[in-house]
Design a protein around this motif. Structure first.
Motif, short mmCIF file in Angstrom:
data_model
loop_
_atom_site.label_atom_id
_atom_site.label_comp_id
_atom_site.label_asym_id
_atom_site.label_seq_id
_atom_site.Cartn_x
_atom_site.Cartn_y
_atom_site.Cartn_z
N ALA A 132 0.82 -1.21 0.00
CA ALA A 132 0.00 0.00 0.00
C ALA A 132 0.85 1.26 0.00
N ALA A 133 2.09 1.14 0.47
CA ALA A 133 2.99 2.30 0.49
C ALA A 133 3.34 2.77 -0.91
N ALA A 162 -9.50 -8.35 9.04
CA ALA A 162 -9.26 -6.92 8.86
C ALA A 162 -8.06 -6.66 7.97
N MET A 163 -8.16 -5.61 7.17
CA MET A 163 -7.05 -5.14 6.34
C MET A 163 -6.32 -4.03 7.05
N LEU A 164 -5.02 -4.19 7.24
CA LEU A 164 -4.16 -3.13 7.75
C LEU A 164 -3.34 -2.59 6.59
N SER A 165 -3.76 -1.44 6.07
CA SER A 165 -3.04 -0.82 4.95
C SER A 165 -2.19 0.36 5.40
N GLY A 166 -2.38 0.80 6.65
CA GLY A 166 -1.68 1.98 7.13
C GLY A 166 -2.38 3.28 6.80
N HIS A 170 -3.52 8.69 7.47
CA HIS A 170 -3.79 9.78 6.54
C HIS A 170 -5.13 10.48 6.82
N VAL A 171 -5.81 10.14 7.91
CA VAL A 171 -7.14 10.68 8.16
C VAL A 171 -7.19 12.20 8.11
N GLU A 237 -15.75 -0.11 8.42
CA GLU A 237 -14.92 0.81 7.65
C GLU A 237 -14.38 1.91 8.54
N ASN A 238 -13.25 2.49 8.13
CA ASN A 238 -12.58 3.55 8.90
C ASN A 238 -12.14 3.04 10.27
N VAL A 239 -11.58 1.86 10.31
CA VAL A 239 -11.10 1.31 11.58
C VAL A 239 -9.73 1.92 11.91
N ALA A 240 -9.51 2.24 13.15
CA ALA A 240 -8.27 2.88 13.60
C ALA A 240 -7.38 1.89 14.35
N ASN A 241 -6.08 2.22 14.43
CA ASN A 241 -5.13 1.57 15.34
C ASN A 241 -4.93 0.07 15.10
#
Length: 273
Positions: A132-133, A162-166, A170-171, A237-241
């Motif tokens: 994703a980077a 869950a997808m961790l894209s980082g 960028h929020v 959607e919009n999951v944090a941390n």
């Protein structure tokens, strides 16, 4: 009940609480609160801490359509009424939120119909931050799912994947929506083939993304939504941390709203680690 009656009742309640704290030693009160906070029942099964996977929502939080997803108007103020109260208008799909099956189906479960046992579940986190980077529409693919299974074992029955894209980092920037000059959005998500694999080969009940959608930003057909949600599985959607959560071993707790017939709604999402 009249507003004056409510105000007087609140003031009387405040006075009784003040009297209580005058007569009870502060240390004793603190010890009681600490005891309750230190040993939640859920932690008895080996979890050591609770992580908040929820973004704080505000009118400035990015939304899929670009317009503010929440507004708040203060109807009562403490200095005038003895208590504070806001009236809110909220788009169901704002901030960290759940997509109920009904969101992309004609007759799927509404948010109040999701079985509660499906909202407390094992959490599997698939890390795609490296690709994703360099690829703004990187996707979780079947190969990513297979690699996770190879490293961590089978995906548990009733799990959320869950997808961790980082992307959560960028929020506060334009990159979170990733809108180009034509208004097309760009951000990572799940490939529909990964969704189909999870449906056919695992007992997963939930899917979570740290971006605005389960589908990549430029999608116009929402293939992943249409593959996943009509099977009475839910999405976040919009999951944090998610970067603070291990790849496996955590328990997800989804505080979904319960409004009749709802297609989803802002949720407080916790991970027990």
């Amino acid at each position: 009940m009249c507003h004056a009656c409510v105000t007087n009742a609140v003031k009387e309640r405040m006075l009784s609480r003040r009297d209580f704290f005058k007569t009870v030693p502060i240390a004793a009160v603190g010890a009681g609160v600490a005891a309750m906070a230190a040993a939640p029942a859920a932690l008895a099964k080996g979890h050591q801490q609770v992580l908040d996977l929820t973004h704080t929502v505000s009118p400035e939080f990015p939304t899929y359509f670009g317009a503010p997803g929440i507004s708040m108007e203060q109807k009562f103020k403490f200095e005038d009424n003895g208590f504070n109260l806001f009236e809110m208008t909220v788009n169901e799909h704002t901030g960290t939120h759940i997509d109920a099956p009904l969101h992309f189906s004609a007759d799927g479960q509404s948010v109040d119909e999701i079985p509660i046992e499906n909202l407390v579940c094992p959490l599997a986190v698939i890390d795609i931050r490296e690709k994703a980077a360099s690829e703004k529409e990187a996707q979780v693919t079947p190969d990513d799912v297979k690699a996770w299974i190879s490293a961590n074992g089978e995906i548990a029955e009733g799990a959320c994947v869950a997808m961790l894209s980082g992307w959560a980092a960028h929020v506060g920037t334009d990159k979170y929506r990733g809108a180009d000059a034509e208004g097309t959005q760009h951000y990572p998500a799940f490939h529909v083939e990964a969704a189909q694999m999870l449906i056919e080969e695992t007992g997963a009940v939930g899917m979570a993304s740290d971006t605005l959608s389960l589908d990549v930003g430029s999608s116009k057909t929402f293939d992943t939504h249409y593959a996943w949600l009509p099977t009475n599985r839910w999405g976040l959607e919009n999951v944090a941390n998610l970067d603070a959560v291990p790849a496996s071993g955590a328990t997800l707790v989804v505080g979904a709203p319960k409004h009749k017939g709802g297609t989803g709604g802002p949720s407080r999402v916790l991970a027990l680690v």
